[in-house]
Design an enzyme around this catalytic site. Sequence first.
Site, PDB file in Angstrom:
ATOM      1  N   GLU A   7      34.639  51.519  51.079  1.00 11.75           N
ATOM      2  CA  GLU A   7      34.497  52.891  51.591  1.00 11.75           C
ATOM      3  C   GLU A   7      33.046  53.366  51.465  1.00 11.75           C
ATOM      4  O   GLU A   7      32.517  54.032  52.368  1.00 11.75           O
ATOM      5  CB  GLU A   7      35.419  53.838  50.831  1.00 11.75           C
ATOM      6  CG  GLU A   7      35.342  55.265  51.364  1.00 11.75           C
ATOM      7  CD  GLU A   7      36.122  56.267  50.516  1.00 11.75           C
ATOM      8  OE1 GLU A   7      37.202  55.926  50.000  1.00 11.75           O
ATOM      9  OE2 GLU A   7      35.632  57.403  50.382  1.00 11.75           O
TER      10      GLU A   7
ATOM     11  N   CYS B 154      41.131  56.210  57.248  1.00 20.96           N
ATOM     12  CA  CYS B 154      41.876  57.402  56.823  1.00 20.96           C
ATOM     13  C   CYS B 154      41.141  58.655  57.314  1.00 20.96           C
ATOM     14  O   CYS B 154      39.918  58.764  57.138  1.00 20.96           O
ATOM     15  CB  CYS B 154      42.006  57.435  55.308  1.00 20.96           C
ATOM     16  SG  CYS B 154      42.845  58.938  54.752  1.00 20.96           S
TER      17      CYS B 154
ATOM     18  N   HIS C 129      31.869  49.186  46.969  1.00 15.76           N
ATOM     19  CA  HIS C 129      33.223  49.430  47.480  1.00 15.76           C
ATOM     20  C   HIS C 129      33.165  49.592  49.003  1.00 15.76           C
ATOM     21  O   HIS C 129      32.210  50.143  49.549  1.00 15.76           O
ATOM     22  CB  HIS C 129      33.800  50.689  46.833  1.00 15.76           C
ATOM     23  CG  HIS C 129      35.250  50.908  47.160  1.00 15.76           C
ATOM     24  ND1 HIS C 129      35.653  51.579  48.294  1.00 15.76           N
ATOM     25  CD2 HIS C 129      36.379  50.536  46.516  1.00 15.76           C
ATOM     26  CE1 HIS C 129      36.978  51.615  48.330  1.00 15.76           C
ATOM     27  NE2 HIS C 129      37.442  50.982  47.262  1.00 15.76           N
TER      28      HIS C 129
ATOM     29  N   ASN D 193      41.490  53.577  43.381  1.00 15.98           N
ATOM     30  CA  ASN D 193      42.295  54.659  42.789  1.00 15.98           C
ATOM     31  C   ASN D 193      43.223  54.119  41.706  1.00 15.98           C
ATOM     32  O   ASN D 193      43.519  54.822  40.737  1.00 15.98           O
ATOM     33  CB  ASN D 193      43.051  55.430  43.885  1.00 15.98           C
ATOM     34  CG  ASN D 193      44.263  54.707  44.388  1.00 15.98           C
ATOM     35  OD1 ASN D 193      45.351  54.880  43.864  1.00 15.98           O
ATOM     36  ND2 ASN D 193      44.097  53.859  45.401  1.00 15.98           N
TER      37      ASN D 193
ATOM     38  N   HIS E  76      39.510  52.072  54.859  1.00 16.44           N
ATOM     39  CA  HIS E  76      38.315  52.476  54.108  1.00 16.44           C
ATOM     40  C   HIS E  76      37.168  52.927  54.991  1.00 16.44           C
ATOM     41  O   HIS E  76      36.194  53.478  54.500  1.00 16.44           O
ATOM     42  CB  HIS E  76      37.836  51.298  53.241  1.00 16.44           C
ATOM     43  CG  HIS E  76      38.959  50.609  52.541  1.00 16.44           C
ATOM     44  ND1 HIS E  76      39.591  49.498  53.055  1.00 16.44           N
ATOM     45  CD2 HIS E  76      39.598  50.922  51.403  1.00 16.44           C
ATOM     46  CE1 HIS E  76      40.560  49.132  52.240  1.00 16.44           C
ATOM     47  NE2 HIS E  76      40.603  49.979  51.235  1.00 16.44           N
TER      48      HIS E  76
ATOM     49  N   CYS F 254      40.509  62.778  47.472  1.00 11.17           N
ATOM     50  CA  CYS F 254      41.634  63.152  48.331  1.00 11.17           C
ATOM     51  C   CYS F 254      42.826  63.650  47.511  1.00 11.17           C
ATOM     52  O   CYS F 254      42.927  63.388  46.310  1.00 11.17           O
ATOM     53  CB  CYS F 254      42.026  61.984  49.214  1.00 11.17           C
ATOM     54  SG  CYS F 254      42.936  60.721  48.341  1.00 11.17           S
TER      55      CYS F 254
ATOM     56  N   SER G  75      41.609  47.832  43.969  1.00  9.06           N
ATOM     57  CA  SER G  75      42.036  49.177  44.382  1.00  9.06           C
ATOM     58  C   SER G  75      41.366  50.214  43.490  1.00  9.06           C
ATOM     59  O   SER G  75      41.682  50.337  42.304  1.00  9.06           O
ATOM     60  CB  SER G  75      43.559  49.284  44.290  1.00  9.06           C
ATOM     61  OG  SER G  75      43.951  50.639  44.309  1.00  9.06           O
TER      62      SER G  75
ATOM     63  N   THR H 214      36.427  59.003  48.146  1.00 13.44           N
ATOM     64  CA  THR H 214      37.686  59.765  48.097  1.00 13.44           C
ATOM     65  C   THR H 214      38.576  59.402  46.910  1.00 13.44           C
ATOM     66  O   THR H 214      39.517  60.131  46.609  1.00 13.44           O
ATOM     67  CB  THR H 214      38.500  59.509  49.375  1.00 13.44           C
ATOM     68  OG1 THR H 214      38.704  58.099  49.500  1.00 13.44           O
ATOM     69  CG2 THR H 214      37.816  60.069  50.590  1.00 13.44           C
TER      70      THR H 214
HETATM   71 FE1  SF4 Z   1      43.249  58.463  52.535  1.00 16.52          FE
HETATM   72 FE2  SF4 Z   1      43.257  59.196  49.972  1.00 16.52          FE
HETATM   73 FE3  SF4 Z   1      44.994  57.437  50.825  1.00 16.52          FE
HETATM   74 FE4  SF4 Z   1      42.416  56.769  50.658  1.00 16.52          FE
HETATM   75  S1  SF4 Z   1      43.782  57.245  48.965  1.00 16.52           S
HETATM   76  S2  SF4 Z   1      43.803  56.291  52.347  1.00 16.52           S
HETATM   77  S3  SF4 Z   1      41.469  58.728  51.244  1.00 16.52           S
HETATM   78  S4  SF4 Z   1      44.867  59.591  51.511  1.00 16.52           S
END
Ligand code: SF4
Length: 330
Positions: free
Chosen positions: A132, A102, A130, A230, A80, A200, A228, A170
């Site tokens: 990140e 990343c 968060h 995402n 992150h 991303c 998490s 991202t």
């Molecule tokens: Fe990288 Fe996207 Fe994976 Fe996060 S979700 S680690 S920004 S590729």
Amino acid sequence: MSLRNTLTVVLASPRGFCAGVVRAIEIVERALALYGPPVYVRHEIVHNRHVVARLQKLGAVFVEDVDAIPHGAVTVFSAHGVSQAVEDEARRRHLDVIDATCPLVSKVHRQGRRYAERGYSVLLIGHEGHAEVEGTRGQVPGGVRVVGSVEDVGAVEVADAARVAYVTQTTLSVDDTREVVDAVKARFPEAIGPELDDICYATQNRQTAVSLMVGDVDLLLVLGSRNSSNSNRLCEIGRKAGIPAYLIDDASEIDAGWLDGVSRVGVTAGASAPEDLVQSLIDRLSDMRAVTVETVGDVRETVEFRLPQVLQAAALDRRPAIAAAAQGSR
Ligand code: SF4
């Protein structure tokens, strides 16, 4: 088996590990093989309970604060990213740092820094708190103003409305972020930023695959941990489409009642959730019903990120040779 008991599992593709997560996990594994345990990791390397538990068994020690790491210890920064203050503190403690941030998060850091250096007030579209967001906030000189919603954009204060730039976390919802970016541009017509490009490829692809299936399933199960980002966004796509959607760490969390009246269940996994959890989930569903499996989505991901140089030669079964090589290159 009667038709009533059959269950179609619709698997989203792509799902699960992204290139940044693969790289971050491999960094910890190789660091453990190269230097031996303990290897300290600042924050969960990726937001997944199972990944963290497995690496803990191998000798990784997860801490939230670099103050908790002994002077000089081998330390990995999580995927992150971290703030400049954390980097500075690590230097003061002479930590031997391997950075698993990343590369797509590092790109956002560079972008934010460039805007700040050119005199822009930088808005960071993302979720306050968060990891990140904390890292990006602390990488931009003068800091950022975090905006998480259209309402936040209405309330934010900037030094000069003609010099506003924005970057984004991202792992956001593409649809929600589009609304926030539009609000930024409506309030600050001269604002500059990457549109949705900071979200991303992995986040976008997983959301697209789930969007393709939600109109055609009765229930959505997302494998991923509560923290998490995402994975939570994937769940939201199901809920917005009007179907029940649950974020679960693994198959043991399935409630049999969720399957009442369900003939098609969508399954996906967040970018930090290992694929074996998907297979275990299908096995558990197969114990409950007669299962057939379909796949939705046809994007093939080919992104790979290079390991830090010090670890590139570190084949896991060649530790002595690696240690010698590392002495010369670190
Ligand atoms: Fe990288 Fe996207 Fe994976 Fe996060 S979700 S680690 S920004 S590729």
